[in-house]
Design an enzyme around this catalytic site. Structure first.
Site, PDB file in Angstrom:
ATOM      1  N   THR A 837       0.820  -1.222   0.000  1.00 29.62           N
ATOM      2  CA  THR A 837       0.000   0.000   0.000  1.00 29.62           C
ATOM      3  C   THR A 837       0.847   1.263   0.000  1.00 29.62           C
ATOM      4  O   THR A 837       0.367   2.326  -0.400  1.00 29.62           O
ATOM      5  CB  THR A 837      -0.932   0.015   1.224  1.00 29.62           C
ATOM      6  OG1 THR A 837      -0.147  -0.124   2.421  1.00 29.62           O
ATOM      7  CG2 THR A 837      -1.933  -1.123   1.161  1.00 29.62           C
ATOM      8  N   CYS A 838       2.102   1.152   0.452  1.00 26.59           N
ATOM      9  CA  CYS A 838       2.972   2.336   0.450  1.00 26.59           C
ATOM     10  C   CYS A 838       3.252   2.804  -0.975  1.00 26.59           C
ATOM     11  O   CYS A 838       3.454   3.997  -1.216  1.00 26.59           O
ATOM     12  CB  CYS A 838       4.298   2.036   1.142  1.00 26.59           C
ATOM     13  SG  CYS A 838       4.119   1.416   2.832  1.00 26.59           S
ATOM     14  N   PHE A 839       3.304   1.850  -1.908  1.00 28.66           N
ATOM     15  CA  PHE A 839       3.696   2.183  -3.276  1.00 28.66           C
ATOM     16  C   PHE A 839       2.603   1.879  -4.290  1.00 28.66           C
ATOM     17  O   PHE A 839       2.851   1.918  -5.494  1.00 28.66           O
ATOM     18  CB  PHE A 839       4.971   1.408  -3.647  1.00 28.66           C
ATOM     19  CG  PHE A 839       6.062   1.535  -2.624  1.00 28.66           C
ATOM     20  CD1 PHE A 839       6.756   2.720  -2.482  1.00 28.66           C
ATOM     21  CD2 PHE A 839       6.378   0.472  -1.787  1.00 28.66           C
ATOM     22  CE1 PHE A 839       7.761   2.843  -1.528  1.00 28.66           C
ATOM     23  CE2 PHE A 839       7.378   0.585  -0.833  1.00 28.66           C
ATOM     24  CZ  PHE A 839       8.072   1.777  -0.700  1.00 28.66           C
TER      25      PHE A 839
END
Length: 870
Positions: A837-839
């Protein structure tokens, strides 16, 4: 000597002025000759003068350098070449090319009719029609073309033209006649004018145009925002003349000659200070409805925009107040004129990181002119300059410990108040004050400009505030929300890195190990208790730490926060905070919106922490699933809620009060209500409140019902929740007080920043998604994947977004700005899809069938919660 003593003071002064004028005219003539010699030469190919362009060894220079050199040559009395008959000046050639037909017609006209209207030194509507009728009868428009060229290329003549009052002062007319006598047949270049201007002193400059302020004693007195030009007459004249193509060319050529001289006057002569009527020429030129046509875009309009930018702030304010009285169609015409120029220049050039759009003088000048039209649109709209939130809050507490700069004796560089546009100060009106502009704010956004703008460079210019570099962030109305959000992102990131560096250096100085991040370690089951307690301690001890980069860690989980963990943290916090069972906010089933609970048992500190969370979400570029009415964002920006805001936040009450205002019968006899209202507390018990002192004894009548409505609205939106909202706003400003947030964004855009876009366009998401690990757009699994996603319900689509990006909302600009990546995660398997989810990365195995892909994907997005290491 005796004779001199007998002269009257008036005669002596007159002779001195005449001598001074002749001296200046001679100096100007010499400077212009030097300039002509440097730029065009004498025409003698064998010239040996090293300061002549005809000399074989002469080094060419640009016009500005030539102007400065001409002034130096004048001071040392350098050699002047004799003009060579074979040489024709460039300016003369240009004039002949642009007006060749006019000159031929002039000769014929003089021979045939003997009337050329040379005595016309300014224009009125009647004079224009007289000349036009004469030309129409003779079937030769050369006299009118020459008059237009002469008057519309002369600032002094144009300023006097189309006045509301018929008479002009003797000083104005005498000055204009002297100007015509001294004027050469060819118009001089702008740079030569600038060189002469630098030589003249302020006293000489003032006598050049005459003392108009004295002359105004003979005409009608005008208010500070009134103008002497007859705008209706100008519009009628343009309407009659612009239909003729030959006449339109005359206006075009005249504007090319006029603009450099006007720029020179405003830059070096302070002409507006001496004669406020100088503004007339800008009013007259801007009434030309053909300014947006292609012929003007190449040279005439850019030159005029550069001149218009030189207007002092006071003059710009006066022009804006005048334009604000125009109709929406007139405002739109002017807006489209400058937008057309910006778009034309953008698409006709190739801008990149080396060739910045910020360096294009025409685009910069047009943007500055567009700003004046924008503020006219604001001032002319539905404006409410009252109902401002009183800034009576306690100042945000500073850190109890010294920062590194303070230890070294310096102040922190970033500690600045919010930026304020000088035009807002001059006008006394902010964009926030405008409820409804004459034309929509969206029409001022220029998408082609946004596409080529290098925001990292533009932000640098915005922060440095140098005169040499222009930042489009000073014209936020021209930028879309995506571009402004990128500028805000740079501002937040630079502030985070600055805090990080300060912390490291501080640790070296103090010998203590400090955390360069705003680190929050929370338990998933006690997220509110852990997070809010930690934030409360930071807010009390060192509020500056709130401007560090947020780093969230869930206890017992392996996830590393590169953005995705923070997203889920905010999502969980918001779900808990806005739970109606907690009682901090009330929920309206009809509007699906939350409002502050005036009877909440929570302390002010709790609401302060909610404001901090909201500010942190913006600061860390996270989207929240919050549902506030627009009045909350207006109040955050500094405006109080009014009756009009009730329509969004309390629609039932709004309709009731609206019916009261529109009631045609007797309010007192038929309704029998007073200035006392009833509210319910948290447990449903009624509470009485007097809107005025002894309100229960004051009946509402047809005469005072508007006062009742205003007081009722003020109570609901402001007074009843004053304690809660003030704490909430205080927490929000702890994080954003040094941010350009308020300068760049309107309340509607603030909501978009916090909540993201409500429109989930998965078609745009598919078009912008990239593929990795062996997948391509044409892979069978990918085609089946998108067929499945497009068939999802709205709720399933939100779950999918939550699973892949950490939030179920689209970012500013829509899903097309998400830049999702789908990567191959091995062959067919029973494993579920996973995500970073960070990227915004989805790891998708190559499932053997479409049915299996759908089953695995639905299970993953439905039961996804928590973080782990792959």
């Amino acid at each position: 000597m005796a004779t001199a003593c007998k002269r009257s003071p008036g005669e002596s002064q007159s002779e001195d002025i005449e001598a001074s004028r002749m001296k200046r005219a001679a100096a100007k003539h010499l400077i212009e000759r030097y300039y002509h010699q440097l730029t065009e030469g004498c025409g003698n190919e064998a010239c040996t003068n090293e300061f002549c362009a005809s000399c074989p060894t002469f080094l060419r220079m640009d016009n500005n350098a030539a102007a400065i050199k001409a002034l130096e040559l004048y001071k040392i009395n350098a050699k002047l070449c004799d003009p060579h008959p074979s040489k024709k000046g460039a300016s003369s050639a240009y004039l002949e090319n642009s007006k060749g037909a006019s000159n031929n017609s002039e000769i014929k006209m003089n021979k045939k009719e003997g009337k050329d209207f040379k005595d016309v030194i300014y224009l009125t509507e009647e004079k224009v029609y007289e000349i036009y009728e004469f030309c129409r009868e003779s079937e030769d428009y050369s006299p009118l073309i020459r008059v237009i060229g002469r008057i519309f290329s002369s600032a002094e003549a144009l300023v006097l033209s189309f006045r509301k009052v018929k008479q002009h002062t003797k000083e104005e007319l005498k000055s204009l006649q002297e100007k015509d006598e001294d004027k050469d047949e060819d118009e001089k270049e702008k740079a030569a004018c600038s060189a002469a201007a630098m030589e003249e002193d302020s006293e000489a400059s003032s006598s050049r145009m005459g003392d108009s302020s004295q002359g105004d004693n003979n005409v009608q007195k005008l208010g500070p925002d009134d103008v002497t030009v007859d705008i209706d007459a100008i519009r009628r004249v343009y309407s009659s003349l612009l239909a003729n193509e030959k006449l339109e060319t005359a206006f075009l050529n005249a504007l090319v000659y006029l603009s450099p001289n006007v720029e020179c006057d405003l830059t070096y002569h302070n002409v507006y200070t001496r004669d406020p009527n100088y503004l007339n020429l800008f009013i007259i030129v801007m009434e030309n409805s053909n300014l947006h046509s292609p012929e003007y875009l190449e040279m005439a309009l850019p030159l005029f925009c550069k001149a218009m930018c030189k207007l002092p702030l006071e003059a710009q304010g006066k022009l804006i107040r005048l334009w604000s009285k125009y109709s929406a169609d007139q405002i739109r015409r002017m807006m489209e004129t400058f937008q057309q120029l910006i778009t034309y220049k953008v698409i006709s050039n190739e801008f990149n990181s080396r060739n910045l759009v910020n360096d294009d003088d025409a685009i910069v000048a047009a943007s500055k002119c567009l700003k004046m039209v924008y503020y006219a649109n604001v001032v002319g709209g539905d404006v409410d300059t009252n109902h401002n939130e009183e800034d009576d809050e306690e100042p945000i507490p500073e850190s109890s410990e010294l920062t590194l700069q303070e230890l070294l004796g310096d102040e922190r560089r970033n500690k600045k108040g919010p930026r304020v546009d000088p035009l807002e100060t001059e006008l006394g009106v902010k964009t926030l004050d405008c409820r409804k502009p004459l034309i929509s704010f969206e029409e001022f956004i220029n998408e082609p400009l946004n596409d080529v703008l290098e925001m990292d460079k533009d932000y640098t210019f915005f922060k440095v505030e140098t005169e040499n570099k222009f930042s489009f962030m000073t014209c936020p109305f021209i930028l879309n929300a995506v571009t402004k959000n990128l500028g805000l992102y740079y501002d937040n990131r630079i502030r985070m890195y600055s805090e990080r560096r300060i912390t490291v250096l501080y640790s070296l100085v103090q010998g203590q190990q400090l955390n360069p991040y705003l680190r929050l370690k929370v338990r998933r089951d006690h997220i509110i208790d852990d997070a809010l307690v930690r934030l409360e301690m930071i807010a009390m001890e060192n509020p500056a730490d709130l401007k560090k980069q947020l780093y969230v860690e869930f206890e017992g989980e392996q996830g590393v926060d590169e953005g995705g963990v923070s997203k889920e943290f905010f999502q969980l916090v918001v779900e808990e905070i806005f739970n109606p069972d907690i009682g901090m906010f009330t929920y309206d089933e009809a509007t699906k919106l939350f409002w502050f609970n005036p009877s909440s048992f929570e302390t002010e500190g709790q609401f302060t922490l909610i404001g901090i969370v909201l500010g942190l979400a913006i600061y860390n570029n996270c989207i929240l699933d919050v549902h506030f009415p627009m009045v909350v964002y207006r109040k955050l920006m500094g405006k109080k809620g009014t009756f009009r805001d009730l329509g969004d936040s309390h629609p039932v009450l709004y309709q009731s009060l609206k019916d009261l205002l529109e009631y045609e019968g007797s309010v007192e006899d038929d309704m029998m209500i007073t200035f006392q209202i009833s509210q319910t507390d948290l447990f449903g018990n009624p509470m009485m409140y007097d809107l005025k002192e002894n309100g229960d004894k004051i009946p509402i009548t047809n005469e005072n019902r508007k006062e009742f409505v205003n007081l009722y609205s003020d109570y609901i939106l402001n007074k009843s929740v004053e304690k809660q909202f003030k704490a909430f706003r205080r927490g929000f400003h702890m994080v954003t007080n040094e941010s350009p947030l308020k300068y760049l964004f309107r309340p509607e855009e603030i909501e978009l920043l916090i909540c993201g876009s409500r429109n989930l366009d998965f078609q745009a998401l598919e078009e912008t998604t990239e593929y990795d690990g062996g997948y391509t757009r044409e892979s069978v699994v990918i085609r089946e994947f998108w067929e499945i996603v497009h068939s999802f319900t709205d709720e399933q689509k939100r779950l999918f977004l939550q699973f892949t990006t950490g939030t179920d909302r689209a970012p500013v600009g829509g899903l097309g700005k998400l830049k999702m990546i789908i990567a191959k995660n091995g062959p067919d398997t029973e494993r579920l899809p996973t995500s970073h989810t960070c990227f915004n990365v989805l790891l998708l195995p190559e499932y053997s069938s479409k049915e299996k892909l759908k089953e695995r994907l639905l299970k993953a997005i439905t039961y996804a919660k928590g973080f782990g290491m792959l």
